[in-house]
Write a protein that holds these residues in place. Structure first.
Motif, PDB file in Angstrom:
ATOM      1  N   SER A  10       0.834  -1.205   0.000  1.00 10.20           N
ATOM      2  CA  SER A  10       0.000   0.000   0.000  1.00 10.20           C
ATOM      3  C   SER A  10       0.874   1.263   0.000  1.00 10.20           C
ATOM      4  O   SER A  10       2.096   1.226   0.203  1.00 10.20           O
ATOM      5  CB  SER A  10      -0.916  -0.007   1.219  1.00 10.20           C
ATOM      6  N   LEU A  11       0.204   2.377  -0.221  1.00 11.52           N
ATOM      7  CA  LEU A  11       0.911   3.657  -0.276  1.00 11.52           C
ATOM      8  C   LEU A  11       1.553   4.008   1.061  1.00 11.52           C
ATOM      9  O   LEU A  11       2.685   4.518   1.119  1.00 11.52           O
ATOM     10  CB  LEU A  11      -0.067   4.753  -0.714  1.00 11.52           C
ATOM     11  N   ASN A  12       0.875   3.741   2.133  1.00  8.29           N
ATOM     12  CA  ASN A  12       1.428   4.044   3.459  1.00  8.29           C
ATOM     13  C   ASN A  12       2.680   3.225   3.721  1.00  8.29           C
ATOM     14  O   ASN A  12       3.667   3.731   4.277  1.00  8.29           O
ATOM     15  CB  ASN A  12       0.378   3.754   4.526  1.00  8.29           C
ATOM     16  N   ALA A  13       2.612   1.970   3.300  1.00  8.26           N
ATOM     17  CA  ALA A  13       3.783   1.124   3.509  1.00  8.26           C
ATOM     18  C   ALA A  13       4.966   1.652   2.698  1.00  8.26           C
ATOM     19  O   ALA A  13       6.115   1.628   3.148  1.00  8.26           O
ATOM     20  CB  ALA A  13       3.456  -0.307   3.130  1.00  8.26           C
ATOM     21  N   ARG A  14       4.678   2.163   1.513  1.00  6.19           N
ATOM     22  CA  ARG A  14       5.760   2.710   0.685  1.00  6.19           C
ATOM     23  C   ARG A  14       6.373   3.965   1.315  1.00  6.19           C
ATOM     24  O   ARG A  14       7.602   4.167   1.292  1.00  6.19           O
ATOM     25  CB  ARG A  14       5.230   3.032  -0.704  1.00  6.19           C
ATOM     26  N   VAL A  15       5.555   4.820   1.873  1.00  7.08           N
ATOM     27  CA  VAL A  15       6.054   6.027   2.521  1.00  7.08           C
ATOM     28  C   VAL A  15       6.929   5.675   3.716  1.00  7.08           C
ATOM     29  O   VAL A  15       8.015   6.250   3.914  1.00  7.08           O
ATOM     30  CB  VAL A  15       4.884   6.933   2.922  1.00  7.08           C
ATOM     31  N   ILE A  16       6.442   4.744   4.501  1.00  9.39           N
ATOM     32  CA  ILE A  16       7.219   4.335   5.678  1.00  9.39           C
ATOM     33  C   ILE A  16       8.552   3.743   5.259  1.00  9.39           C
ATOM     34  O   ILE A  16       9.603   4.021   5.838  1.00  9.39           O
ATOM     35  CB  ILE A  16       6.404   3.340   6.527  1.00  9.39           C
TER      36      ILE A  16
END
Length: 293
Positions: A10-16
């Motif tokens: 997911s996008l959040n996982a990519r940001v983290i």
């Protein structure tokens, strides 16, 4: 049916994940300096872009500095031009003062040579009429000036006072056609009369016999025969001696030694002998007379 593209994390996982990688790179660079070469390589690659991006602002700054320099140079040039004019004007004043001091030194030296009571006066105006050779002085009766008083410059006799006012006086120059002066040749004592010729600015010696001993270059001095000019003052030098068959006398012209057209300061002269005689007569007249018994 299976999807053609796997959506991945997911996008959040990519940001983290990106934040963690950035922190890891920061820690590794801070402690081990492993990214120094990479930073150098990237800076070399981005330098042309930085140069191209900074070029417009650099050109603007250079143009502004050039205009400012031109304005500053223009202002400095104007200021220097004004200062130059001011200095030139002051230099002219200094030159005039230097020339005036030289003239005054000549006059003072001349007064010491004369040995008479003298007063320095300044020429205020010059008579411009062609047949009038007169000047106006800034000394008058308040300074003791009197009619008939001899006037000299640093070199020779200039003329005599013909009119006086409280603060000024008029001098008739020796070249005026109405002026005549008893003179003698300094070389041999030959006496004659030097008359003015007016516009010619020369003196003519009157009644010179044809066998008289007079030569070009002879110095003429005052003879004192008129009782007005003390004897021995230079007057002129003979410049022409001509024999005319139709004239019973020799035609002799002389050039005044005084700088009649250039002098600015002059000497008013009192004859000490005459002054002493007048003072003695005045003192005698003021003495109280014995009363008859």
């Amino acid at each position: 049916m299976k999807p053609l593209f796997n959506p991945g994390p997911s996008l959040n996982a990519r940001v983290i994940l990106a934040i963690l990688m950035a922190l890891g790179l920061l820690v590794a660079d801070h402690r081990q300096h492993h990214l120094e070469l990479l930073r150098t390589a990237l800076s070399l690659l981005t330098y042309p872009l930085q140069l191209a991006a900074d070029r417009p602002s650099q050109l603007f700054r250079e143009a502004r500095e050039r205009l400012a320099s031109q304005d500053r140079l223009r202002d400095e040039n104007s200021e220097l031009h004004r200062e130059n004019l001011l200095l030139k004007a002051r230099l002219q004043q200094f030159e005039a003062l230097e020339a005036e001091n030289a003239r005054l030194r000549e006059l003072l030296g001349s007064s010491l040579d004369v040995g008479e009571r003298v007063l320095i006066a300044e020429i205020m105006a010059v008579e411009l009429a062609p047949y009038r050779q007169q000047v106006l002085l800034n000394k008058g009766t308040n300074a003791g000036v009197f009619v008939g008083q001899p006037v000299l410059d640093a070199n020779a006799v200039m003329g005599q006072v013909i009119r006086v006012n409280p603060f000024s006086s008029v001098v008739l120059l020796i070249t005026d056609s109405d002026h005549a002066l008893p003179v003698e040749v300094n070389r041999n004592g030959l006496r004659t009369i030097a008359a003015g010729t007016g516009p010619n600015h020369d003196l003519e010696l009157l009644y010179i016999p044809k066998n008289a001993d007079i030569q070009v270059g002879d110095l003429l001095v005052t003879s004192g025969m008129d009782g007005r000019f003390p004897p021995g003052y230079p007057v002129a030098r003979v410049k022409t001696v001509r024999q005319d068959p139709d004239n019973p006398f020799t035609t002799v012209l002389a050039e005044p030694t005084a700088r009649l057209d250039r002098s600015r300061e002059v000497l008013l002269v009192w004859n000490l002998n005459e002054t002493s005689r007048l003072q003695a007569l005045t003192a005698e007249a003021l003495k109280p007379k014995n009363m008859a018994p």
